[in-house]
Design a protein around this motif. Structure first.
Motif, PDB file in Angstrom:
ATOM      1  N   LEU A   6      55.950  30.673  -4.916  1.00 53.49           N
ATOM      2  CA  LEU A   6      54.507  30.787  -5.054  1.00 53.49           C
ATOM      3  C   LEU A   6      54.021  29.927  -6.224  1.00 53.49           C
ATOM      4  N   ALA A   7      54.798  29.989  -7.308  1.00 48.35           N
ATOM      5  CA  ALA A   7      54.429  29.231  -8.510  1.00 48.35           C
ATOM      6  C   ALA A   7      54.478  27.739  -8.231  1.00 48.35           C
ATOM      7  N   LEU A   8      55.480  27.298  -7.458  1.00 50.76           N
ATOM      8  CA  LEU A   8      55.580  25.879  -7.145  1.00 50.76           C
ATOM      9  C   LEU A   8      54.392  25.445  -6.266  1.00 50.76           C
ATOM     10  N   LEU A   9      54.009  26.340  -5.335  1.00 47.73           N
ATOM     11  CA  LEU A   9      52.907  25.996  -4.448  1.00 47.73           C
ATOM     12  C   LEU A   9      51.567  26.003  -5.182  1.00 47.73           C
ATOM     13  N   ALA A  10      51.495  26.759  -6.255  1.00 50.22           N
ATOM     14  CA  ALA A  10      50.256  26.805  -7.022  1.00 50.22           C
ATOM     15  C   ALA A  10      49.966  25.439  -7.623  1.00 50.22           C
ATOM     16  N   LYS A  11      51.035  24.688  -7.847  1.00 48.88           N
ATOM     17  CA  LYS A  11      50.861  23.357  -8.415  1.00 48.88           C
ATOM     18  C   LYS A  11      50.293  22.398  -7.365  1.00 48.88           C
ATOM     19  N   GLU A  12      50.989  22.361  -6.196  1.00 46.63           N
ATOM     20  CA  GLU A  12      50.499  21.508  -5.111  1.00 46.63           C
ATOM     21  C   GLU A  12      51.071  22.003  -3.790  1.00 46.63           C
ATOM     22  N   PRO A  13      50.387  21.735  -2.718  1.00 45.78           N
ATOM     23  CA  PRO A  13      50.926  22.130  -1.409  1.00 45.78           C
ATOM     24  C   PRO A  13      52.221  21.388  -1.123  1.00 45.78           C
ATOM     25  N   ALA A  14      53.135  22.049  -0.422  1.00 46.67           N
ATOM     26  CA  ALA A  14      54.424  21.397  -0.126  1.00 46.67           C
ATOM     27  C   ALA A  14      55.029  22.024   1.115  1.00 46.67           C
ATOM     28  N   HIS A  15      56.002  21.325   1.727  1.00 49.37           N
ATOM     29  CA  HIS A  15      56.700  21.951   2.865  1.00 49.37           C
ATOM     30  C   HIS A  15      58.042  22.464   2.371  1.00 49.37           C
TER      31      HIS A  15
END
Lengths: 167, 769, 268
Positions: A6-15
């Motif tokens: 979740l924290a990584l996605l908060a930075k930018e969208p990713a697959h």
């Protein structure tokens, strides 16, 4: 693994695959290799709970990939995670049980128990040292290893206290 | 060895300031020693000055009248010739006295070699044919001044009155009366008139040599050249010098004592400095040992380094003194110049230097040895158990003294051994300063209380051209004269000894002269005598014994009933009352009257009054006071006190610094406990002040004892006799002590404030290891 | 209690105390060492009957809480302090009875020592500090300089040669101290809490250097209370209250990968 993703996605969208790589890069050898399947399972669960939302992106001559993006609910969940203090690791209860119970059980010498435990810790410490030497450039990894070492040091100090009580 | 050098080099580079300071201190000490040496040499050895200024001749040869002197000037090593002069033996008569005189015929222009130095009056003048120039010591002994008239008796009967035109110093012969006959210069025409017969004359020639050491050899050559039949007498400069030096043993002894004191002080200062350096470097020394320095190497390290510094300082000091000493203004420069011209001065310089270096090296042995004993394990040091409050501090607390005093006394004395060492190191310079002050007080004693030091009479009067009775009346009328004692002096032979002593008849049994007795009692009978220490030594006698002397051709058996302090004639003086020398015709004719003045009377004024009242027919002279001759000693004493003060200061700084190092943590704790920086400073200052106070007490006490012994020992050895030592006045000592303690307190203020200004945390953590 | 350590010659030693010879592979062999510190009122038994053997090429750490007698033991083995009783062989030579001067001579060639507080000679440059023992051991100034330059290049101290210890950081000082200890290629390197005064980065550097020299065959005996430092050794001896409580060889790291991973498993 929920909240780190979740924290990584908060930075930018990713697959999914990007997320796995980011995890590896950030934590290096200090972190056990994440399983890609587990990453997808976790992402699915997060999406079901409405914390992230996925969107399929078409790719030429390859299967579609699903790019995830954090939702407002996800941000709230993340904020709550950051806000709350983290419970630390606790004393090795099992060794303590052995130490306390050994004399009555007529089993092992308590000094031998302590020595065995110490050897174990020292070996682990040695392993950590080697690990730290391998992955010298990743600062996150170094910090994590150092944290583990300090815990081990505390455990060893505690063993010394136990030894004092033997006299 | 390479490793040692490497360390020494690094250490010197790292402590440039300290090393420079040590070199400078050594240099200053070397300079002051050399200057003192030169000064005292000069005072103790008048020959040197006269010889140099007069370009004296090294060898004097008396020979028969016809001898050819020309070959003498061609002898190897002769650089100059004085004369040849014609000389004749004669007698000098003044009043009732008659003494032997060598008349020397000299030109109107004083010669360039062995030139008599006219001290007063002027040199011979062809316009005044019947005049004479007398040698200084002879004139002094005969109490003759410029303008007086004397009678000269030739051996073949001619008698001529002559006017004394001048008085001159000369290094041609020793001083009268140790060297007879006395010397006088006249014009050749005058000589012819006094001694018309050439057969009664002689020739004398003086040779100045390139190498003074060759004087004996040259004398031999002279005898060979002239033939032994022609030569009547040969004198070398060494003989003259030793004859002149005899009168100044006291000065010579002082030289030795002061030199020793300065050396000890220097050594102590250097040992102190070395010791504090060892203390500072304890840790580095331990490290050196861990990397493989043996204890012996560590000892050598310090020994070499400090000896090298001392050597550098000595060379610097000796160089500076040699180069710039003669340029100094006044007596100091003159003395240095004279001293350097002396052939033995290089040896003396080397000996002084070697003494300085050696004593410093010896003094460094102890700290170096301590350095060698420092254990190699760097940080291990048994924790001192918090020592209980010392008794003194407890007393301070009981008396409810302020905390600074209570804690200060604890800080000062809580390690008795360390405190004892500090006190000892401070006490030694103080002790030596006390000794120096004692010498000063003794000189003052000579000047202010001459009566107690054998100088009761400050004037002597002898009639010249008036009757004894009339003179006597004149003297008794003079209100300032308390008493006049008639006196006679005559040389006396001691059986079995070649030397003479002087027998002095002074005062009568009814009216005894107030001799300054150190032992025994005054003369009460005709066969009783008091003797100076010099006379006792010469006679191998003690007070209470009977001695036999020959005076005026008659044997006298005398009972020595006392020893008096006798500053004159090196104490070789036996005093009796007038009746003792009585011959068949009654008591001897008095030569002079010794005048004891009323207290507070000014001798100069009284003298002038008496001369005026007698219309010049009474010859009144001041009695020489040894203190006047010892004036140089005062200069040396002042210098010595200065050097010792510096040394004391250095010791004080060391003591404060090491005290601070010991207590730095305690002080931090005290401040953490809530004492103000000012209170902490007060504690340090109090602790230093207390140590200084104890040192002052100990040092002064020992100094007073030592000074008394030392000066009396000097007195005894110089013939004046024990009993001359005077204590410094109590108020002087009190003042000196108070100044010392005050200075100690002031000196410790600076490091104390600096220490208290340091942040508490730094102080507490810095002393962790 | 395991007092005998890894060697098995204890029985022989008791039978013929004066005729026993150290095993050929032992660099350091100590038997029955005792040291008591005498305070004003109490006597502290700093080292009690310690038997110890360090073979050539070994890297041994002595670990224990402060006050366990680690430093005292090291000082005894380096000749900086004398045992009250017991025997020590260094490189096959009996050394416990040597005079202080003989010990000094021995230390020049055979023992290098590194301390917690670096203990460089304060008034000498880094270069002089290192060259001094070389000169003491009889090298020519030129040889000493060459050897020092090699060490400085390896320890990354090239530009520090002319600095005085006060101008160096703690890590640099300890590296200079290490160079000094190694300049004469001693048979034994003693290290007394060498990282005790260093931050973790410098600690890692010093440990890496020790490991490097150990890999080249240097025998090292290290004293520490820090388990991280101790774990870099092959063998750890636990000293407790002046006695050896444990003596264990550490495993090769590959033996415990799972455990390490387990320790590191992040919860989350």
């Amino acid at each position: 693994m929920r909240l780190p993703l979740l924290a990584l996605l908060a930075k930018e969208p990713a697959h999914g695959y990007e997320l796995k790589q980011a995890l590896e890069q950030t934590f290096g050898a200090a972190y056990p290799q994440p399983n890609i399947g587990q990453v997808y399972v976790t992402l699915g669960r997060l999406e079901k709970n409405g914390l992230i939302k996925g969107q399929d992106v078409d790719q030429s001559n390859r299967p579609n990939k699903r790019v995830y993006e954090i939702t407002d609910a996800g941000r709230e969940e993340l904020a709550a995670w950051f806000a709350e203090p983290t419970e630390g690791p606790r004393v090795r209860d099992e060794f303590f049980m052995k130490l306390v119970l050994a004399p009555g059980a007529g089993g092992s010498d308590r000094l031998a128990l302590i020595n065995t435990q110490r050897r174990h810790y020292l070996n682990v410490m040695r392993g950590l040292s080697r690990l730290a030497a391998q992955d010298r450039d990743n600062r996150a990894a170094q910090l994590l290893i150092e944290g583990a070492m300090l815990h081990l040091q505390a455990d060893l100090d505690w063993l010394e206290r136990c030894q004092e009580e033997l006299d | 060895m390479r490793a040692l050098l490497r360390w020494v080099r690094a250490d010197l580079r790292a402590h440039r300031g300290q090393a420079t300071l040590m070199v400078l201190v050594t240099a200053v000490i070397a300079v002051s020693l050399i200057l003192a040496n030169a000064l005292l040499q000069d005072a103790a050895n008048p020959w040197q000055r006269i010889f140099l200024q007069s370009r004296g001749a090294h060898v004097w040869i008396h020979m028969r009248p016809g001898a050819d002197t020309a070959p003498l000037s061609r002898l190897d090593g002769v650089t100059g010739v004085a004369g040849p002069y014609r000389t004749a033996p004669a007698d000098l008569v003044r009043g009732t006295e008659k003494v032997g005189l060598e008349l020397r015929a000299a030109g109107a222009e004083p010669p360039s070699v062995a030139r008599p130095l006219v001290r007063s009056g002027r040199w011979l003048d062809p316009a005044r044919p019947d005049s004479i120039v007398l040698e200084g010591s002879l004139a002094h002994a005969m109490r003759v001044g410029v303008g007086n008239t004397v009678t000269v008796h030739g051996r073949d009967g001619a008698t001529r009155p002559m006017r004394v035109l001048g008085i001159a110093d000369s290094a041609d012969q020793g001083s009268y009366p140790d060297w007879t006959p006395g010397l006088g210069w006249v014009l050749p025409s005058a000589l012819d008139r006094v001694v018309p017969e050439p057969v009664h004359t002689q020739q004398v020639i003086g040779l100045r040599l390139r190498d003074p050491g060759a004087a004996d050899f040259t004398a031999q050559q002279v005898v060979t050249t002239l033939g032994s039949g022609q030569v009547t007498q040969v004198t070398t400069w060494q003989q003259v010098r030793s004859a002149m030096g005899q009168d100044n043993r006291l000065l010579g002894l002082l030289l030795g004592v002061f030199g020793l004191v300065a050396l000890v002080a220097a050594a102590l200062a250097m040992a102190g400095a070395a010791g504090s350096r060892v203390l500072v470097q304890v840790r580095d020394i331990a490290v050196l040992k861990t990397i493989g320095f043996t204890p012996a190497q560590v000892v050598r390290l310090f020994l070499y380094e400090h000896t090298a510094l001392a050597l550098a300082g000595m060379v610097l000091g000796a160089g500076a003194a040699s180069l710039f000493g003669p340029l100094l203004p006044g007596a100091l420069g003159e003395a240095m110049g004279l001293w350097q011209a002396e052939p033995a001065h290089a040896g003396a310089l080397a000996a002084t230097g070697a003494g300085v270096v050696l004593s410093i090296a010896l003094a460094t042995v102890l700290p170096a040895w301590r350095a060698g004993r420092i254990p190699a394990a760097p940080t291990v040091r048994a924790n001192h158990p918090a020592s209980g409050i010392s008794r003194l501090a407890r007393l301070a607390l009981l008396l409810k003294l302020p905390p600074a005093l209570a804690l200060g006394s604890r800080a000062a004395f809580h390690r008795p051994l360390r405190a004892g060492l500090t006190v000892a190191r401070l006490a030694i310079p103080i002790m030596m300063i006390t000794v120096a002050l004692g010498s000063w007080a003794t000189l003052d004693g000579f000047q202010d209380h001459p009566r107690q030091l054998g100088l009761a009479a400050s004037l002597t009067a002898r009639p010249s051209g008036m009757g004894d009775a009339e003179a006597r009346r004149l003297l008794t009328r003079q209100p300032e004269v308390a008493a006049a004692y008639p006196g006679v002096e005559t040389p006396a032979l001691v059986p079995g000894e070649t030397t003479t002593i002087t027998v002095r008849a002074l005062g009568t049994a009814d009216h005894p002269y107030p001799f300054a007795l150190a032992a025994g009692h005054l003369i009460r009978d005709e066969d009783e005598a008091v003797a100076g220490q010099g006379a006792l030594d010469l006679l191998h006698a003690r007070v209470g014994e009977w001695v036999r002397v020959m005076a005026g051709g008659t044997p006298h058996i005398l009972h020595i009933v006392g020893r008096d302090i006798e500053p004159d004639h090196n104490g070789e003086m036996l005093s009796v009352e007038l009746g003792a020398l009585a011959g068949p015709g009654g008591p001897p004719k008095t030569q002079y009257d010794a005048l004891v003045l009323r207290p507070g009377a000014d001798p100069k004024a009284v003298r002038a009054d008496l001369i005026a009242a007698s219309h010049g027919r009474l010859d009144v002279r001041s009695v020489a006071n040894p203190a006047d001759r010892l004036g140089m000693v005062r200069v040396v004493v002042v210098g010595l006190v200065g050097v010792l003060t510096l040394i004391g200061l250095a010791e004080l700084v060391t003591a404060t610094a090491s005290g601070l190092r010991d207590h730095i943590r305690d002080l931090g704790v005290l401040r953490a406990m809530g004492l103000t920086p000012r209170q902490v400073t007060a504690i340090i200052v109090t602790s230093t002040g207390l140590l200084a106070m104890v040192a002052v007490l100990v040092g002064t006490g020992l100094g007073v004892l030592l000074s008394d012994r030392l000066i009396n020992m000097e007195g005894q050895a110089s013939g004046v006799g024990a009993g001359i030592a005077r204590m410094p006045a109590p108020e002087t000592l009190l003042l000196a002590g108070a100044v010392a303690v005050a200075v100690a307190a002031c000196v410790s203020v600076v490091p104390a404030t600096r220490a208290t200004r340091a942040r508490i945390t730094t102080v507490l953590s810095a002393s962790r290891t | 209690m395991n007092r005998s350590g890894p060697d098995t010659a204890g029985a022989a030693a008791t039978a013929h105390p004066d005729h026993v010879l150290p095993p050929a592979e032992a660099m350091l062999w100590a038997r029955d060492l005792v040291k008591v510190h005498h305070g004003a009122e109490t006597a502290t038994h700093a080292v009690r009957h310690v038997d110890l053997r360090v073979d050539r090429g070994e890297f041994v750490a002595i670990m224990g809480p402060s006050g366990a007698g680690k430093s005292t033991l090291l000082h005894l083995l380096g000749g900086l302090d004398r045992p009250d009783s017991g025997r020590i062989w260094l490189d096959g030579q009996r050394v416990d009875g040597l005079t202080e001067a003989r010990w000094s001579l021995l230390r020049r060639r055979t023992v290098g020592i590194v301390f917690q507080f670096f203990n460089l000679v304060t008034n000498m440059t880094a270069a002089d500090n290192v060259e001094l023992p070389a000169l003491l051991a009889g090298m020519s100034p030129k040889q000493a300089r060459t050897r020092r330059e090699e060490l400085f290049a390896e320890l990354d101290l090239d530009d520090r040669a002319g600095s005085t210890p006060a101008a160096l950081s703690g890590g640099e000082q300890q590296r200079v101290a290490l160079a000094r200890a190694l300049v004469n290629e001693p048979g034994l390197l003693l290290a007394d809490e060498p990282t005790g005064n260093l931050d973790s980065r410098n600690t890692r550097d010093v440990l890496r250097l020790l490991a490097r020299y150990h890999a080249r065959g240097q025998t090292i005996l290290l004293v520490t209370h820090d388990a991280r430092v101790a774990s870099s050794a092959d063998r750890v001896i636990s000293l407790y209250d002046g006695e050896i409580a444990d003596d264990s060889a550490l495993h090769a790291p590959s033996a415990s990968p799972t455990t390490v991973a387990d320790v590191l498993r992040l919860k989350g």
